[in-house]
Scaffold this motif. Structure first.
Motif, short mmCIF file in Angstrom:
data_model
loop_
_atom_site.label_atom_id
_atom_site.label_comp_id
_atom_site.label_asym_id
_atom_site.label_seq_id
_atom_site.Cartn_x
_atom_site.Cartn_y
_atom_site.Cartn_z
N PHE A 1 68.96 86.69 -33.35
CA PHE A 1 69.10 87.68 -34.40
C PHE A 1 70.47 88.31 -34.20
O PHE A 1 70.80 88.71 -33.07
CB PHE A 1 68.05 88.79 -34.26
CG PHE A 1 66.66 88.40 -34.70
CD1 PHE A 1 66.38 88.13 -36.02
CD2 PHE A 1 65.62 88.36 -33.77
CE1 PHE A 1 65.09 87.79 -36.43
CE2 PHE A 1 64.33 88.02 -34.17
CZ PHE A 1 64.07 87.74 -35.51
N CYS A 2 71.25 88.43 -35.25
CA CYS A 2 72.52 89.14 -35.13
C CYS A 2 72.49 90.37 -36.02
O CYS A 2 72.21 90.29 -37.21
CB CYS A 2 73.71 88.26 -35.49
SG CYS A 2 75.27 89.09 -35.06
N HIS A 3 72.79 91.51 -35.38
CA HIS A 3 72.77 92.78 -36.10
C HIS A 3 74.17 93.27 -36.43
O HIS A 3 74.34 94.43 -36.79
CB HIS A 3 72.06 93.84 -35.24
CG HIS A 3 70.61 93.55 -34.99
ND1 HIS A 3 69.61 93.99 -35.82
CD2 HIS A 3 69.99 92.83 -34.02
CE1 HIS A 3 68.43 93.59 -35.35
NE2 HIS A 3 68.63 92.87 -34.25
N CYS A 4 75.20 92.41 -36.28
CA CYS A 4 76.57 92.90 -36.49
C CYS A 4 76.83 93.18 -37.97
O CYS A 4 76.21 92.61 -38.86
CB CYS A 4 77.60 91.95 -35.90
SG CYS A 4 78.07 90.57 -36.97
N GLU A 5 77.81 94.06 -38.18
CA GLU A 5 78.12 94.46 -39.55
C GLU A 5 78.65 93.30 -40.39
O GLU A 5 78.36 93.20 -41.58
CB GLU A 5 79.14 95.61 -39.54
CG GLU A 5 79.41 96.13 -40.93
CD GLU A 5 80.44 97.26 -40.95
OE1 GLU A 5 81.02 97.57 -39.89
OE2 GLU A 5 80.66 97.80 -42.04
N SER A 6 79.41 92.38 -39.75
CA SER A 6 79.95 91.25 -40.51
C SER A 6 78.84 90.35 -41.05
O SER A 6 78.89 89.92 -42.21
CB SER A 6 80.90 90.43 -39.64
OG SER A 6 82.05 91.16 -39.35
N CYS A 7 77.86 90.05 -40.21
CA CYS A 7 76.74 89.23 -40.69
C CYS A 7 75.97 89.97 -41.78
O CYS A 7 75.49 89.37 -42.74
CB CYS A 7 75.78 88.88 -39.55
SG CYS A 7 76.42 87.60 -38.44
N ARG A 8 75.88 91.28 -41.60
CA ARG A 8 75.15 92.08 -42.59
C ARG A 8 75.84 91.98 -43.96
O ARG A 8 75.20 91.75 -44.98
CB ARG A 8 75.09 93.52 -42.11
CG ARG A 8 74.15 94.40 -42.87
CD ARG A 8 73.63 95.52 -41.99
NE ARG A 8 74.66 96.47 -41.63
CZ ARG A 8 74.89 96.91 -40.39
NH1 ARG A 8 74.17 96.47 -39.39
NH2 ARG A 8 75.84 97.79 -40.15
ZN LIG Z 1 76.82 88.72 -36.53
#
Ligand SMILES: [Zn+2]
Ligand SMILES: [Zn+2]
Length: 139
Positions: free
Chosen positions: A30-37
């Motif tokens: 799971f990636c919670h980073c802003e870019s992925c968002r």
């Molecule tokens: Zn990410």
């Protein structure tokens, strides 16, 4: 590589882009980073990472956007489906992560950890017991 036993096959919503991965993913996160968002429009992304040599695009050409130096994001230029994160790891070399929501059978790709947990949307929490890292696995 044989199609049987492929770890992941999938594509975009309209079918213009199709991919196929061979072998097991290096990681599923799971990636919670802003870019992925921003790229996905979703509060959290789930991604399966493969060495570039494991992944083949079998139909269509994905469109790409350079989200930061050396990092590109792939998507379908026709239907807009979020498809990939692509970059280079110092140790592993060229990597492609696919957004597992685009896999035909995402049930086979269970996340192992939460990354960039410090950037998560504050109201987002799940009841899983996976490790949570502020940024990467060592943080
Ligand atoms: Zn990410
Ligand atoms: Zn499409």
């Amino acid at each position: 590589m044989t199609v049987e036993g492929s770890a992941a096959r999938g594509g975009c919503m309209c079918g213009a882009i199709r991919y196929e991965a061979s072998g097991d993913p290096i990681s599923v996160i799971f990636c919670h980073c802003e870019s992925c968002r921003k790229h996905s429009g979703s509060p959290v992304s789930a991604l399966a990472g493969f060495h570039r040599s494991q992944l083949r695009f079998t139909r269509g050409e994905r469109a790409t956007y350079e989200s930061s130096p050396g990092i590109t994001r792939g998507f379908c230029g026709d239907c807009g489906t979020t498809l990939t994160w692509e970059g280079n790891d110092d140790e592993l070399g060229p990597l492609v992560e696919i957004h597992i929501g685009t896999a035909d059978e995402p049930g086979n790709l269970a996340p192992q950890m939460h990354l960039h947990h410090a950037e998560r949307v504050p109201w987002f929490e799940t009841s899983d017991s996976l490790p949570r890292y502020r940024e990467w696995e060592d943080s």
